[in-house]
Structures are given as structure tokens and as C-alpha cells.
Write a protein that holds these residues in place. Sequence first.
Motif, PDB file in Angstrom:
ATOM      1  N   PRO A  65      47.695  31.250  93.052  1.00 33.32           N
ATOM      2  CA  PRO A  65      47.596  32.543  93.746  1.00 33.32           C
ATOM      3  C   PRO A  65      47.332  33.686  92.769  1.00 33.32           C
ATOM      4  O   PRO A  65      48.017  33.813  91.742  1.00 33.32           O
ATOM      5  N   SER A  66      46.366  34.502  93.066  1.00 36.63           N
ATOM      6  CA  SER A  66      45.951  35.576  92.155  1.00 36.63           C
ATOM      7  C   SER A  66      47.070  36.569  91.891  1.00 36.63           C
ATOM      8  O   SER A  66      47.285  36.986  90.748  1.00 36.63           O
ATOM      9  N   LEU A  67      47.788  36.948  92.945  1.00 38.14           N
ATOM     10  CA  LEU A  67      48.824  37.968  92.774  1.00 38.14           C
ATOM     11  C   LEU A  67      49.957  37.443  91.900  1.00 38.14           C
ATOM     12  O   LEU A  67      50.521  38.201  91.099  1.00 38.14           O
ATOM     13  N   ASP A  68      50.310  36.170  92.037  1.00 42.63           N
ATOM     14  CA  ASP A  68      51.371  35.604  91.206  1.00 42.63           C
ATOM     15  C   ASP A  68      51.014  35.719  89.734  1.00 42.63           C
ATOM     16  O   ASP A  68      51.865  36.059  88.890  1.00 42.63           O
ATOM     17  N   ASN A  69      49.762  35.444  89.390  1.00 39.13           N
ATOM     18  CA  ASN A  69      49.317  35.535  87.994  1.00 39.13           C
ATOM     19  C   ASN A  69      49.365  36.975  87.494  1.00 39.13           C
ATOM     20  O   ASN A  69      49.781  37.244  86.360  1.00 39.13           O
ATOM     21  N   LEU A  70      48.938  37.914  88.344  1.00 34.97           N
ATOM     22  CA  LEU A  70      48.921  39.317  87.936  1.00 34.97           C
ATOM     23  C   LEU A  70      50.340  39.854  87.764  1.00 34.97           C
ATOM     24  O   LEU A  70      50.623  40.588  86.810  1.00 34.97           O
ATOM     25  N   VAL A  71      51.243  39.496  88.674  1.00 34.41           N
ATOM     26  CA  VAL A  71      52.637  39.946  88.578  1.00 34.41           C
ATOM     27  C   VAL A  71      53.280  39.424  87.297  1.00 34.41           C
ATOM     28  O   VAL A  71      54.030  40.138  86.625  1.00 34.41           O
ATOM     29  N   ALA A  72      52.991  38.185  86.927  1.00 34.40           N
ATOM     30  CA  ALA A  72      53.542  37.618  85.701  1.00 34.40           C
ATOM     31  C   ALA A  72      53.092  38.418  84.480  1.00 34.40           C
ATOM     32  O   ALA A  72      53.889  38.697  83.570  1.00 34.40           O
ATOM     33  N   ILE A  73      51.823  38.819  84.464  1.00 29.50           N
ATOM     34  CA  ILE A  73      51.316  39.620  83.351  1.00 29.50           C
ATOM     35  C   ILE A  73      51.973  40.992  83.347  1.00 29.50           C
ATOM     36  O   ILE A  73      52.359  41.506  82.282  1.00 29.50           O
ATOM     37  N   LYS A  74      52.125  41.596  84.512  1.00 28.58           N
ATOM     38  CA  LYS A  74      52.757  42.909  84.603  1.00 28.58           C
ATOM     39  C   LYS A  74      54.169  42.884  84.054  1.00 28.58           C
ATOM     40  O   LYS A  74      54.586  43.776  83.311  1.00 28.58           O
ATOM     41  N   GLN A  75      54.934  41.887  84.436  1.00 29.54           N
ATOM     42  CA  GLN A  75      56.332  41.808  84.027  1.00 29.54           C
ATOM     43  C   GLN A  75      56.486  41.545  82.539  1.00 29.54           C
ATOM     44  O   GLN A  75      57.489  41.927  81.936  1.00 29.54           O
ATOM     45  N   ASP A  76      55.492  40.890  81.945  1.00 27.61           N
ATOM     46  CA  ASP A  76      55.581  40.531  80.519  1.00 27.61           C
ATOM     47  C   ASP A  76      54.860  41.521  79.612  1.00 27.61           C
ATOM     48  O   ASP A  76      54.677  41.242  78.415  1.00 27.61           O
TER      49      ASP A  76
END
Length: 407
Positions: free
Chosen positions: A294-305
Motif C-alpha cells: 500500500p502506497s500510504l503505508d510506505n509514505l507514513v513509514a518514511i514520514k515517521q522516520d
Amino acid sequence: MLWLTVLFLSQLAMYGFMKPTSYTVFLLLISVFSCAVGFCSYRCRYEPISLNTPYVREQVERLMNNKIFTCALIAFTLYMFSMAAIYYEQLVVLNSSLSDIRGSYFDGKDNIYGPYFGLLDSYIMSPFVHILSALFGYCLFYKRDWKLLLIFVSLFIYSSLGGGRFHYIRLFLLPAILGYFVFYKGKIKLKLKTVVTTLIVGFAVFFLLAWTTMGRRADGMDKSNMSEAIELTTQDILTYAYGPILAFEYSVEHNYSAMIGGYQYGRLTLHAIDDFFVIGLGTVSGVERTEFNPSLDNLVAIKQDSPIPLGGAAYWNALYTWNLYFYNDFGIVGLFVFPFLIGLLSRYIICMLYKYNKFGYFIILTFLFRALLFSFIDYTMTNMMDVLVLIAIFIFNKYKFVMKPAF
């Protein structure tokens, strides 16, 4: 005006914050301009009038007197009281800070409200809250009874559970403002009562923000820290003007789109629909969610890190304006297309509301109003059930009865 104010403040570089580049401001102005063009491009033949009509009141009465709705409201309120008991225990008995509570609130497995709280929130409570919020915006002025009290209490507790500061504005202040202007009977008059009420509401909102800030950042929840909390809250207001803009700039400069595998071609902006297919395909095939990437899951992971320096000792890692999603879907083209479509949709819903006087359109408009006003912080239309319920409300309003203008 809100976007232009935020962009202006970002150029002042107060509190030691960095100033965004001209290129970043240019990209954001494209988004603002496109949204405005989309809003103005739909011609509406129906002039704004008071919608506090018997026809609208009948719809609200029918909804609030519905047995299913009444049972759902009572059940939701009782559940919120049980969550408030956990919140009180964590805050007072166990002496946890609001930062600890907020961290646990977003933890799926070790959530203090239970392992299934996140699922209940996403799939049941969140869409129900959007309906309650719109009802609050109407009933605050035009229908006051015990159900309004339940709506207020349940929304207040719901807004407090995460230790956040803007839920109160999203679920109370914005619906009230929108309900006042949409359903108000006549012209606004500058009376002493209006001025006093506005000041009281403004003070109450600021106090809530300061109290929450005190719990999250000051050392303890006592009166001696209130002055510190007020100063921090004032600074935080500016932080929320600078942070998302500088975060968006950081995402562009560090090429987030490449980090998530290239442009996503709508899967971020239309994540609610994307998620629907991911869940459906996963249920049918038995494949784990992660296999669908899922695209959003990948983007959220980058945001949090990705802690982003704002200047001085301030860092940011959460909110990037709604343009983060548009830009990583189609690049600059996304900044033209998606804001234009959202502005167009908002104008269309307004025209449908005035044309047919359907309260369901006001529920949708409340959701879009929040999304537009908080667009300088984040994109708020990614929850699948929120979008599906609003689509269902739209279809019900459009096709349940023969569509005839209400006047």
C-alpha cells in the motif's frame, strides 16, 4: 486567505525557523490557485439563503428520532465514558503525560484503549463522528435537547483521547461556524452579545490548546506551568504554520517519490479507494496486506522516520500539507489536478445543498470544509470508511427520492 496568511508567516522566519525557498512557495501557490479555480469554475444558479427551513428541520428531526441512531448515539456515548475512565486513570492515577498517552493512542498493539480501538475508530467511530459533528453544527443553534448534550459530551471525550490539540477545532468550532453561516436567518449584526460570545469561545479554545500543551510538554499539570504553556502554545501556532511547509520542502528535496518507488498515480490521494481494493483482494485471496505494498503505508513509514529540522532546536516529522500526497502521485501535475477537483467538488456540494435543502449535503460539506481549512497542515481524506460513508450519503440524497428543488 488562510493559505496566504500561512505562506506570509513562513516568510518572516520568526522564532529562528528557516524560511522556505521560493520554489516551495511557488509549488504551494499552484495548489492554492488550482483549488480556487476549481471552486469558481462551477456555476451555481442558487444564491445563498437561510436553510433553517421546515424542510431541513424535518430531516434533522427524522434522523435524531430514528431508533437506530438513538441507540447508536447512546452506545457511542457510553463507550466514550469507558474510554474517558481509562484516560483519567492514565493521566491522574498513573501520572502519565499526555505525550505518553498520545504515543500509545497511535500504537496498534499496545494501545491503552485496547488492541481493537484503532480498528473501531477507523471503521465505525470516525464516520459516525463526522455525522455527529455536522449535527452539532446545526443543533447548537436550532435544536437543543438531551441528544445534543450526548453529542457534545461524546465528541469532547473523543477529541481528548489522543492528547491532540486540533480535534476540538475540527469537531466543534468549524462545524459550528459552518452551521451558523449556512443556516443563519439574516445578516450578521455586530452586537455586544455576539462580540462577548466570540471572545468567550476564542478564550475557551485557546485555553484547551494551552492545557493540552501543558500536559504534553510542560513539567506537570499544575497552575505554575500555565504561563509556560501559554507561551509554548503561542509558539506552536507559528510552528504549525512553518512546520508543514518546511516538511513539504524537505520531502521534495529528498525525493520522497523515489523512496516509495516512484509516482503513485493516485494511490496516495485516493488511498481510501485503494485501501478498499487492498482489503477486498486480501480477503478473497488470503494474501497479507503488506504483499499489496500500500502506497500510504510506505509514505507514513518514511514520514515517521524522518525528523525534519525547522531551525534552532525544533524538529518536525508528521504533517506535510495536503500537497505531499498530490505531489508524490503525479509531481507538479498533481498540484494542478487534485486541488482543482476538490475545489470543484466543494462548490458542487454547496450548490446541491442550496438547491435541494438536503441535510446529507451539509454532512458532506462539513467534511470538505475541514479538509480545505486544514489543507495547510495535512490531507484528511485518506480513511476508507469516512469516504465510503460520505459516498453512501451522497447517493442516498441524490437517488432516494425524486430530486426536485426545495423551492
